[in-house]
Design a protein around this motif. Structure first.
Motif, PDB file in Angstrom:
ATOM      1  N   TYR A  61       0.820  -1.218   0.000  1.00  0.00           N
ATOM      2  CA  TYR A  61       0.000   0.000   0.000  1.00  0.00           C
ATOM      3  C   TYR A  61       0.852   1.266   0.000  1.00  0.00           C
ATOM      4  O   TYR A  61       0.507   2.257  -0.637  1.00  0.00           O
ATOM      5  CB  TYR A  61      -0.939   0.013   1.213  1.00  0.00           C
ATOM      6  CG  TYR A  61      -2.077  -0.961   1.105  1.00  0.00           C
ATOM      7  CD1 TYR A  61      -3.001  -0.874   0.070  1.00  0.00           C
ATOM      8  CD2 TYR A  61      -2.225  -1.978   2.035  1.00  0.00           C
ATOM      9  CE1 TYR A  61      -4.037  -1.779  -0.035  1.00  0.00           C
ATOM     10  CE2 TYR A  61      -3.272  -2.887   1.940  1.00  0.00           C
ATOM     11  CZ  TYR A  61      -4.173  -2.784   0.906  1.00  0.00           C
ATOM     12  OH  TYR A  61      -5.199  -3.677   0.801  1.00  0.00           O
ATOM     13  N   VAL A  82       3.784   2.092  -1.299  1.00  0.00           N
ATOM     14  CA  VAL A  82       4.394   2.598  -2.529  1.00  0.00           C
ATOM     15  C   VAL A  82       3.393   3.320  -3.427  1.00  0.00           C
ATOM     16  O   VAL A  82       3.785   4.154  -4.236  1.00  0.00           O
ATOM     17  CB  VAL A  82       5.066   1.475  -3.358  1.00  0.00           C
ATOM     18  CG1 VAL A  82       6.255   0.917  -2.655  1.00  0.00           C
ATOM     19  CG2 VAL A  82       4.070   0.394  -3.714  1.00  0.00           C
ATOM     20  N   THR A  83       2.110   3.026  -3.274  1.00  0.00           N
ATOM     21  CA  THR A  83       1.137   3.669  -4.162  1.00  0.00           C
ATOM     22  C   THR A  83       1.050   5.166  -3.887  1.00  0.00           C
ATOM     23  O   THR A  83       0.493   5.907  -4.683  1.00  0.00           O
ATOM     24  CB  THR A  83      -0.260   3.064  -4.000  1.00  0.00           C
ATOM     25  OG1 THR A  83      -0.751   3.374  -2.692  1.00  0.00           O
ATOM     26  CG2 THR A  83      -0.238   1.572  -4.205  1.00  0.00           C
ATOM     27  N   TYR A  84       1.597   5.604  -2.756  1.00  0.00           N
ATOM     28  CA  TYR A  84       1.557   7.032  -2.428  1.00  0.00           C
ATOM     29  C   TYR A  84       2.778   7.790  -2.935  1.00  0.00           C
ATOM     30  O   TYR A  84       2.853   9.003  -2.793  1.00  0.00           O
ATOM     31  CB  TYR A  84       1.410   7.231  -0.910  1.00  0.00           C
ATOM     32  CG  TYR A  84       0.014   6.907  -0.434  1.00  0.00           C
ATOM     33  CD1 TYR A  84      -0.989   7.872  -0.465  1.00  0.00           C
ATOM     34  CD2 TYR A  84      -0.307   5.631   0.019  1.00  0.00           C
ATOM     35  CE1 TYR A  84      -2.270   7.570  -0.058  1.00  0.00           C
ATOM     36  CE2 TYR A  84      -1.593   5.322   0.420  1.00  0.00           C
ATOM     37  CZ  TYR A  84      -2.576   6.301   0.387  1.00  0.00           C
ATOM     38  OH  TYR A  84      -3.853   6.007   0.772  1.00  0.00           O
ATOM     39  N   ILE A 111      -7.851   2.417  -1.897  1.00  0.00           N
ATOM     40  CA  ILE A 111      -6.435   2.711  -2.158  1.00  0.00           C
ATOM     41  C   ILE A 111      -5.995   2.040  -3.448  1.00  0.00           C
ATOM     42  O   ILE A 111      -5.332   2.639  -4.294  1.00  0.00           O
ATOM     43  CB  ILE A 111      -5.547   2.203  -0.994  1.00  0.00           C
ATOM     44  CG1 ILE A 111      -5.898   2.911   0.309  1.00  0.00           C
ATOM     45  CG2 ILE A 111      -4.064   2.408  -1.313  1.00  0.00           C
ATOM     46  CD1 ILE A 111      -5.081   2.416   1.494  1.00  0.00           C
ATOM     47  N   ASP A 112      -6.411   0.782  -3.616  1.00  0.00           N
ATOM     48  CA  ASP A 112      -5.994   0.052  -4.801  1.00  0.00           C
ATOM     49  C   ASP A 112      -6.696   0.542  -6.063  1.00  0.00           C
ATOM     50  O   ASP A 112      -6.154   0.415  -7.158  1.00  0.00           O
ATOM     51  CB  ASP A 112      -6.226  -1.454  -4.599  1.00  0.00           C
ATOM     52  CG  ASP A 112      -5.012  -2.121  -3.987  1.00  0.00           C
ATOM     53  OD1 ASP A 112      -4.055  -1.384  -3.670  1.00  0.00           O
ATOM     54  OD2 ASP A 112      -5.009  -3.349  -3.817  1.00  0.00           O
ATOM     55  N   ALA A 115      -4.695   3.493  -6.939  1.00  0.00           N
ATOM     56  CA  ALA A 115      -3.362   3.085  -7.371  1.00  0.00           C
ATOM     57  C   ALA A 115      -3.386   2.474  -8.769  1.00  0.00           C
ATOM     58  O   ALA A 115      -2.349   2.320  -9.385  1.00  0.00           O
ATOM     59  CB  ALA A 115      -2.777   2.088  -6.384  1.00  0.00           C
ATOM     60  N   ARG A 154      -4.576  -0.586  -9.342  1.00  0.00           N
ATOM     61  CA  ARG A 154      -4.544  -2.042  -9.259  1.00  0.00           C
ATOM     62  C   ARG A 154      -5.917  -2.623  -9.567  1.00  0.00           C
ATOM     63  O   ARG A 154      -6.053  -3.785  -9.903  1.00  0.00           O
ATOM     64  CB  ARG A 154      -4.104  -2.486  -7.866  1.00  0.00           C
ATOM     65  CG  ARG A 154      -2.629  -2.315  -7.612  1.00  0.00           C
ATOM     66  CD  ARG A 154      -2.227  -3.054  -6.350  1.00  0.00           C
ATOM     67  NE  ARG A 154      -0.825  -2.877  -6.073  1.00  0.00           N
ATOM     68  CZ  ARG A 154      -0.350  -2.265  -4.983  1.00  0.00           C
ATOM     69  NH1 ARG A 154      -1.188  -1.786  -4.086  1.00  0.00           N
ATOM     70  NH2 ARG A 154       0.932  -2.141  -4.788  1.00  0.00           N
ATOM     71  N   ARG A 203      -7.484  12.296  -4.788  1.00  0.00           N
ATOM     72  CA  ARG A 203      -7.438  11.603  -6.069  1.00  0.00           C
ATOM     73  C   ARG A 203      -8.817  11.188  -6.546  1.00  0.00           C
ATOM     74  O   ARG A 203      -8.984  10.711  -7.662  1.00  0.00           O
ATOM     75  CB  ARG A 203      -6.540  10.360  -5.950  1.00  0.00           C
ATOM     76  CG  ARG A 203      -5.089  10.728  -5.674  1.00  0.00           C
ATOM     77  CD  ARG A 203      -4.245   9.501  -5.440  1.00  0.00           C
ATOM     78  NE  ARG A 203      -4.559   8.867  -4.157  1.00  0.00           N
ATOM     79  CZ  ARG A 203      -3.907   7.819  -3.681  1.00  0.00           C
ATOM     80  NH1 ARG A 203      -2.943   7.272  -4.383  1.00  0.00           N
ATOM     81  NH2 ARG A 203      -4.226   7.297  -2.512  1.00  0.00           N
TER      82      ARG A 203
END
Lengths: 237, 253
Positions: free
Chosen positions: A83, A85-87, B169-170, B173, B175, B195
């Motif tokens: 999680y 690294v996505t930031y 979050i994903d 991101a 994903r 975002r």
């Protein structure tokens, strides 16, 4: 096989599809653990040798690495890698994203870094424990550093490290259960799916616990065989 | 010996008392606090949200003390059956499968589920074939999980998460290509992150028969108390007063 299918069809929870789900999970768990152990072992050998180097500029960074990765929970390491690294701004456009997009590679990376840290310390301990006399004897024969390592230090260090390393393998197997927290359907992930589908925690987790137990005992058996062969000179007579 | 016997008798007396103490002076409510605006934790770790306030109002109406117990969603029914709390008050949709395990009160709200994806994505939720190859995030054990797993089997990958705030979050991101989630929760999670502006709801599904509190089947007396109190707060304006704080539209059921 028909009787098995029949037995499964008459069962509420362990139907053919859930058992296959567990099987897929087993494959993922074994792959994850096996690959991370292999890579971790390969990495840890040079690290362990450098870790015993006298120069602090060489051994201190490795000490810091093993200190950090042994001093923090694997779950935190996995969360940071998956999680966290996505930031990082722009990570999605970088080449690393190709690796980090999937859940499997971040998990693999966390596991490799973790097991390499432990294995480095296990090997270092075994290398340091080499009797001084053996090294002096090697020097007296005119062996240089790499020859001494290859012929004298490492063979006996591997033997000494074996029992501790078998523990590390089993810890790794058990720790791999946390892969399920980042959406990987390993054994534990499969159990969670079955559990949430049927609201049957007892059955779902007892079954998966039994599978882990079988895996653990298989690993123990293999290491027992290895130790019997390689450490025969230490066996009680 | 005598002392031990007395102590044992005392222990027995206390345990039997706690068994009898089904007088419901305190009711423990199980909640998965990752589901804004229904239930979540604020910056100080306090439980906030529509259902938290509604639950407090219901408890006040029942004249009992409420204690909230935070529990991950995928273990929320086993937790109820294991007596870690007395009722689930956590946006649980009524489904036949769940009704086999627990008893539902009358429903108190209903919202559709929504597909959320990046703006401009070419997915059409009315034609599931357009979702081929996509990665779809759901919360494990929800009605969205059941629906997506069934409808998308062999077409798209369904990725299951423990908590709703993890798969957002994903999604950000990259994903995940889509998520399927309660409409207000999805909107709130998108609004709660910078975002989120790049994402939008691309369609809805009317899933579930409304959300209700879930109780153990044996606690019939508590069921009566809940239903009576729910009916009262729904009719005397307390419900609507809480509702307008969180929703601009009616969700009452």
């Amino acid at each position: 096989m028909d009787w098995l299918v029949q037995l499964l069809d008459s069962n509420q929870i362990f139907t053919t599809s859930t058992v296959l789900h567990y099987w897929d999970g087993l494959v993922v768990t074994v792959q994850l653990v096996f690959i991370s152990l292999i890579i971790g072992l390969v990495l840890s050998l040079p690290l362990a040798i450098l870790r015993t180097h006298r120069n602090p500029w060489i051994n201190r960074p490795i000490w810091a690495y093993t200190y950090v990765f042994r001093g923090t929970p694997l779950l935190i390491q996995l969360y940071l890698i998956y999680y966290g690294v996505t930031y990082i701004p722009g990570i999605q456009e970088s080449v690393f994203w190709f690796i980090m997009k999937d859940a499997l590679y971040p998990a693999l990376l966390a596991f490799v870094l973790n097991t390499a840290a432990y294995t480095t310390e296990i090997l270092r301990g075994a290398i340091v424990a080499t009797p001084m006399g053996e090294i002096e004897a090697a020097r007296a024969y005119g062996m240089n550093f790499s020859k001494t390592m290859r012929r004298i230090v490492l063979p006996s260090a591997f033997r000494r490290a074996l029992p501790a390393y078998s523990n590390e393998v089993i810890f790794m197997l058990h720790a791999s259960a946390i892969a399920s927290t980042v959406t990987i359907i390993d054994l534990t992930g499969a159990a969670k799916d079955v559990y949430s589908q049927h609201y049957a925690p007892f059955e779902a987790f007892t079954f998966v616990g039994a599978i882990y137990l079988c895996l653990t005992f298989s690993i123990l058996f293999l290491f027992k065989r290895l130790e019997k062969n390689l450490l025969a000179h230490l066996a009680e007579r | 010996m005598k002392k031990i016997l007395v102590a044992l008798a005392g222990v027995l007396a206390i345990t039997s008392m706690s068994v009898q103490a089904a007088d419901w002076s305190t009711v423990r409510l199980g909640v998965d606090a990752t589901y804004p605006p229904f239930e979540s934790k604020d910056a100080n770790g306090n439980l906030v949200g529509f259902e938290v306030e509604l639950g407090e109002a219901v408890c006040k109406e029942m004249k009992v003390k409420c204690e909230w117990v935070v529990q991950d969603w995928d273990g929320i029914i086993p937790g109820l059956l294991a007596r870690k709390y007395d009722a689930i008050f956590s946006s649980m949709s009524i489904t036949p499968e769940r009704a086999e395990q627990v008893a539902f009160t009358e429903p108190y709200y209903n919202t559709p589920s929504g597909w959320f994806a990046k703006k401009g994505a070419s997915y059409n939720s009315k034609d599931l074939a357009t979702l081929a190859g996509a990665r779809v995030g759901v919360q494990r054990g929800t009605i969205q999980d059941t629906y997506a797993s069934k409808q998308l089997e062999g077409k798209a990958t369904v990725v299951r998460y423990t908590a709703a705030d993890e798969f957002i979050i994903d999604l950000f991101a990259g994903r995940l290509d889509l998520i399927l989630i309660d409409v207000p929760v999805g909107e709130e999670l998108l609004a709660g992150d910078d975002r989120g502006v790049g994402y939008a709801m691309i369609g809805t599904e009317p899933l579930g028969d409304g959300a209700a509190a879930a109780l153990r089947k044996r606690d019939g007396d508590l069921m009566e108390m809940f239903n009576k109190a729910l009916r009262t707060v729904k009719s005397n304006g307390v419900y609507d007063k809480i509702r307008v704080k969180y929703f601009s539209y009616d969700i009452k059921m």
